[in-house]
Design an enzyme around this catalytic site. Structure first.
Site, PDB file in Angstrom:
ATOM      1  N   ASP A  64       0.832  -1.207   0.000  1.00  0.00           N
ATOM      2  CA  ASP A  64       0.000   0.000   0.000  1.00  0.00           C
ATOM      3  C   ASP A  64       0.864   1.253   0.000  1.00  0.00           C
ATOM      4  O   ASP A  64       0.534   2.248  -0.648  1.00  0.00           O
ATOM      5  CB  ASP A  64      -0.905   0.011   1.233  1.00  0.00           C
ATOM      6  CG  ASP A  64      -2.052  -0.995   1.108  1.00  0.00           C
ATOM      7  OD1 ASP A  64      -2.190  -1.590   0.018  1.00  0.00           O
ATOM      8  OD2 ASP A  64      -2.790  -1.175   2.087  1.00  0.00           O
ATOM      9  N   TYR A  67       2.155   1.884  -3.460  1.00  0.00           N
ATOM     10  CA  TYR A  67       1.056   2.394  -4.291  1.00  0.00           C
ATOM     11  C   TYR A  67       0.789   3.860  -3.969  1.00  0.00           C
ATOM     12  O   TYR A  67       0.592   4.682  -4.873  1.00  0.00           O
ATOM     13  CB  TYR A  67      -0.203   1.564  -4.057  1.00  0.00           C
ATOM     14  CG  TYR A  67      -1.389   2.048  -4.862  1.00  0.00           C
ATOM     15  CD1 TYR A  67      -1.613   1.592  -6.159  1.00  0.00           C
ATOM     16  CD2 TYR A  67      -2.285   2.984  -4.336  1.00  0.00           C
ATOM     17  CE1 TYR A  67      -2.696   2.036  -6.903  1.00  0.00           C
ATOM     18  CE2 TYR A  67      -3.360   3.446  -5.073  1.00  0.00           C
ATOM     19  CZ  TYR A  67      -3.557   2.968  -6.357  1.00  0.00           C
ATOM     20  OH  TYR A  67      -4.627   3.429  -7.099  1.00  0.00           O
ATOM     21  N   SER A 113     -13.494   6.639  -2.999  1.00  0.00           N
ATOM     22  CA  SER A 113     -12.435   6.036  -2.208  1.00  0.00           C
ATOM     23  C   SER A 113     -12.056   7.011  -1.093  1.00  0.00           C
ATOM     24  O   SER A 113     -12.783   7.963  -0.824  1.00  0.00           O
ATOM     25  CB  SER A 113     -11.233   5.739  -3.117  1.00  0.00           C
ATOM     26  OG  SER A 113     -10.219   5.084  -2.402  1.00  0.00           O
ATOM     27  N   LEU A 114     -10.908   6.804  -0.464  1.00  0.00           N
ATOM     28  CA  LEU A 114     -10.443   7.689   0.600  1.00  0.00           C
ATOM     29  C   LEU A 114      -9.025   8.167   0.323  1.00  0.00           C
ATOM     30  O   LEU A 114      -8.204   7.396  -0.201  1.00  0.00           O
ATOM     31  CB  LEU A 114     -10.450   6.966   1.951  1.00  0.00           C
ATOM     32  CG  LEU A 114     -11.776   6.778   2.673  1.00  0.00           C
ATOM     33  CD1 LEU A 114     -11.561   5.910   3.913  1.00  0.00           C
ATOM     34  CD2 LEU A 114     -12.388   8.111   3.068  1.00  0.00           C
ATOM     35  N   LYS A 143     -10.405   1.097   9.913  1.00  0.00           N
ATOM     36  CA  LYS A 143     -10.456   0.903   8.460  1.00  0.00           C
ATOM     37  C   LYS A 143     -10.524  -0.613   8.226  1.00  0.00           C
ATOM     38  O   LYS A 143      -9.509  -1.289   8.108  1.00  0.00           O
ATOM     39  CB  LYS A 143      -9.232   1.511   7.782  1.00  0.00           C
ATOM     40  CG  LYS A 143      -9.300   1.500   6.259  1.00  0.00           C
ATOM     41  CD  LYS A 143      -8.098   2.242   5.660  1.00  0.00           C
ATOM     42  CE  LYS A 143      -8.188   2.257   4.146  1.00  0.00           C
ATOM     43  NZ  LYS A 143      -8.057   0.907   3.557  1.00  0.00           N
ATOM     44  N   ARG A 164     -18.672  -1.451  -4.708  1.00  0.00           N
ATOM     45  CA  ARG A 164     -18.357  -0.064  -5.072  1.00  0.00           C
ATOM     46  C   ARG A 164     -18.113   0.095  -6.566  1.00  0.00           C
ATOM     47  O   ARG A 164     -18.482   1.097  -7.167  1.00  0.00           O
ATOM     48  CB  ARG A 164     -17.113   0.423  -4.304  1.00  0.00           C
ATOM     49  CG  ARG A 164     -16.771   1.879  -4.613  1.00  0.00           C
ATOM     50  CD  ARG A 164     -15.693   2.393  -3.686  1.00  0.00           C
ATOM     51  NE  ARG A 164     -14.450   1.654  -3.839  1.00  0.00           N
ATOM     52  CZ  ARG A 164     -13.398   1.793  -3.034  1.00  0.00           C
ATOM     53  NH1 ARG A 164     -13.487   2.615  -2.001  1.00  0.00           N
ATOM     54  NH2 ARG A 164     -12.298   1.106  -3.230  1.00  0.00           N
ATOM     55  N   LYS A 340      -3.051   4.611   7.417  1.00  0.00           N
ATOM     56  CA  LYS A 340      -2.814   3.174   7.294  1.00  0.00           C
ATOM     57  C   LYS A 340      -1.734   2.697   8.271  1.00  0.00           C
ATOM     58  O   LYS A 340      -0.843   3.452   8.659  1.00  0.00           O
ATOM     59  CB  LYS A 340      -2.401   2.817   5.862  1.00  0.00           C
ATOM     60  CG  LYS A 340      -3.513   3.025   4.844  1.00  0.00           C
ATOM     61  CD  LYS A 340      -3.051   2.582   3.465  1.00  0.00           C
ATOM     62  CE  LYS A 340      -4.139   2.765   2.434  1.00  0.00           C
ATOM     63  NZ  LYS A 340      -3.688   2.367   1.081  1.00  0.00           N
TER      64      LYS A 340
END
Length: 606
Positions: A64, A67, A113-114, A143, A164, A340
């Site tokens: 993540d 990304y 999304s966030l 989350k 979604r 995160k």
């Protein structure tokens, strides 16, 4: 697990000092418009590729954090060169989980999304956006790592459920959701005529553990993959459905007659009144970064004690009118952000470096390690992806390494923390894989059996031509029987000959031959993709399909024509030209065209 603790302490130390984790420079690069355009297109294509792996295939290749860095780099480049922003840029879209051919459902309003980061940056940016002129009431929730869904109730009854998708349209999963015990089918108490609810569909971890014990052959890489697999399955396993639960996080319809809902907390209370399972212990009102930070620390330390998988926290504005004033972007709302968790990691030792065969037939290094547990699973082998990765890590047998999970799923070597002696005969000297030609092992031979099988399997797989009933084991039997000697020979198989091979029946042979017949009429771009040419993937071929009028035009494109393409697409064309102009590639093309596939001037890569 010592490294896990040190990583956590590193993040928390940064947070305690209110320092962001190192990010991109705010300065715009001093490059030409042409160079910027190439950079933006490259970043956008990389992100689309990883979106496809994450949302559609549930097979992420990068973490993540990696990304997020790619996405931040694209946002930065687009802010520096706004005239180059494409209408279909990933920064303007939500990654889609809708599978091909599925029924789509339009969302009540965009399901976004966030904004997120593997550190406090996104949350700090949210707080700066909200300003310091007034006290802002915020909520913090876990989350939950699952699949977001939208449920629609009419007259109190569930009438629609959708994932979604791309944010505007989602995949219809109503039929499957009705059979999930954790989903409310009928609202209770007093409710409006139409209710739209959003939440995260997740796997209850204690129930999933029991499911895995009872179904040892189930092959779900993570709790999120179990959810995605069940929702996408045409005939889902009832036992797997029983594992799923819903974490409601938003009431989309807020105009309730005779009763005004002004905050998200009030909306969640309404959901609870109507019968939804809403755990107030996971909804935390906060007003400062220190409050958020304390909750982040608490969840990070106790994430293994939760009934669901979670990969961070979500911070959102509580006041619904303030949400409307703050607004939403094309991809994410401006009134919420995610913080995160760092990846789970552990320290271990490399036993030896092995070489395996990938889908293109190329040899891939794999580190065999002293087994460690990550994400609830035992890890004993980790792909090193390429010889270049070995060089970059400077890794060899005997080295002490730190391993972590990419996307909470795929193990990866994060760093080498202790190196063994590098001397000849110790087993600690790196062995480089020999450079191989593009047309190597396009047919079966004693020295090519393993590589050819890898190519044939990819050719027939869902990533290739989707030949039903022809998996790795059956392919191997056909090759060993001498019926499949190269890729074109698949289309010359006879039903009687296949049925005579041990492990095949008349029915399975007929199904395979029928599927091969259908595959032979595939669009040219699918056939080219199925060949598994190294460096030429599905998305690349699809882009080239739009830029060339025929396959032969692509094969004969000169330097001037290549200049009109992006650098990545130009390299892909050159790779394809080298492949099809090589001895093995030219022979393969001739045989394929003799079968009526990829005909000259066929309308090309289409």
């Amino acid at each position: 697990m010592g490294k896990t603790v040190s990583v956590i302490l590193f993040y928390l130390a940064l947070s305690a000092l209110c320092l962001p984790i190192p990010a991109l420079s705010n300065e715009c690069p001093r490059i030409s418009t042409s160079e910027a355009d190439t950079k933006i297109k490259t970043l956008a294509n990389d992100i689309r590729y990883h979106n496809q792996l994450y949302y559609e295939k549930a097979q992420p290749e990068i973490s993540d954090a990696e990304y997020d860095r790619l996405f931040a780099a694209l946002v930065h480049m687009e802010s520096c060169f706004p005239a180059l922003v494409a209408s279909d840029s990933p920064t303007r879209q939500v990654g889609s989980d809708v599978s091909a051919g599925s029924k789509k459902v339009a969302h009540e309003k965009p399901m976004l999304s966030l904004s997120s980061a593997s550190g406090p940056q996104a949350v700090e940016q949210l707080l700066r956006r909200l300003g310091s002129g007034e006290t802002v009431s915020l909520l913090v929730q876990p989350k939950v790592d699952g699949v977001p869904v939208e449920l629609i109730y009419v007259a109190g009854k569930l009438v629609s459920a959708a994932t979604r998708g791309d944010g505007r349209f989602g995949e219809d999963v109503t039929g499957r959701v009705r059979d999930i015990g954790g989903i409310l089918l009928q609202l209770s108490a007093t409710f409006p005529e139409r209710v739209v609810v959003r939440g995260e569909m997740y796997a209850d971890l204690p129930l999933m553990q029991k499911y895995n014990l009872a179904h040892p052959t189930a092959n779900y890489a993570s709790p999120r993959h179990l959810v995605a697999g069940v929702l996408q399955s045409r005939i889902p396993d009832p036992a797997a459905l029983a594992v799923l639960r819903l974490f409601p996080f938003e009431l989309v319809t807020i105009d309730l007659p005779g009763d005004q809902v002004r905050t998200d907390r009030e909306a969640l209370n309404k959901l609870s009144e109507w019968g939804f399972t809403v755990d107030s212990a996971h909804t935390h009102p906060v007003q400062s970064f220190s409050d958020i930070q304390a909750i982040y620390r608490s969840y990070l330390a106790g994430r293994d004690q939760q009934p669901f998988a979670m990969d961070g926290i979500v911070v959102k504005v509580d006041d619904l009118m303030q949400r409307q004033r703050t607004g939403e972007g094309e991809r994410a709302p401006f009134w919420a952000a995610a913080w995160k968790f760092p990846p789970e990691s552990a320290r271990t030792q490399v036993i030896k470096i092995l070489w395996t065969v990938g889908r293109t037939g190329r040899r891939t290094p794999v580190a065999e390690i002293i087994p460690v547990r990550l994400g609830g699973a035992q890890v004993s082998r980790i792909s090193l992806h390429s010889p270049e990765k070995i060089t970059w890590l400077d890794i060899a047998a005997g080295d002490q390494i730190v391993v972590g999970l990419v996307g909470d799923v795929i193990p990866q070597v994060l760093e080498v923390v202790g190196r063994s002696a590098r001397y000849s005969g110790s087993g600690a000297v790196r062995q480089e894989a020999p450079e191989q030609a593009l047309d190597v092992c396009l047919s079966d031979s004693p020295g090519c059996r393993q590589q050819f099988l890898a190519k044939a399997y990819f050719f027939a797989s869902k990533s290739g031509l989707t030949v039903s009933g022809l998996g790795r084991t059956r392919l191997k039997k056909l090759v060993e029987a001498g019926l499949v000697t190269d890729l074109p020979s698949l289309f010359m198989l006879q039903e009687e000959a296949v049925a005579a091979v041990p492990g095949f029946s008349r029915a399975s042979a007929k199904r395979i031959i029928t599927s091969l017949h259908l595959a032979s009429h595939s669009e040219p771009f699918k056939i080219v993709t199925a060949l598994g040419i190294a460096g030429v993937g599905t998305k690349t071929v699809q882009r080239l399909n739009l830029q060339f009028s025929s396959f032969d035009e692509l094969l004969n494109a000169d330097k001037e024509r290549l200049k009109t393409l992006s650098a990545r697409d130009a390299r892909a064309v050159q790779t394809m030209q080298r492949f099809f102009h090589s001895a093995g590639g030219a022979d393969l093309l001739t045989k394929i065209r003799d079968l009526g596939m990829l005909p000259v001037r066929s309308g090309g890569v289409r």
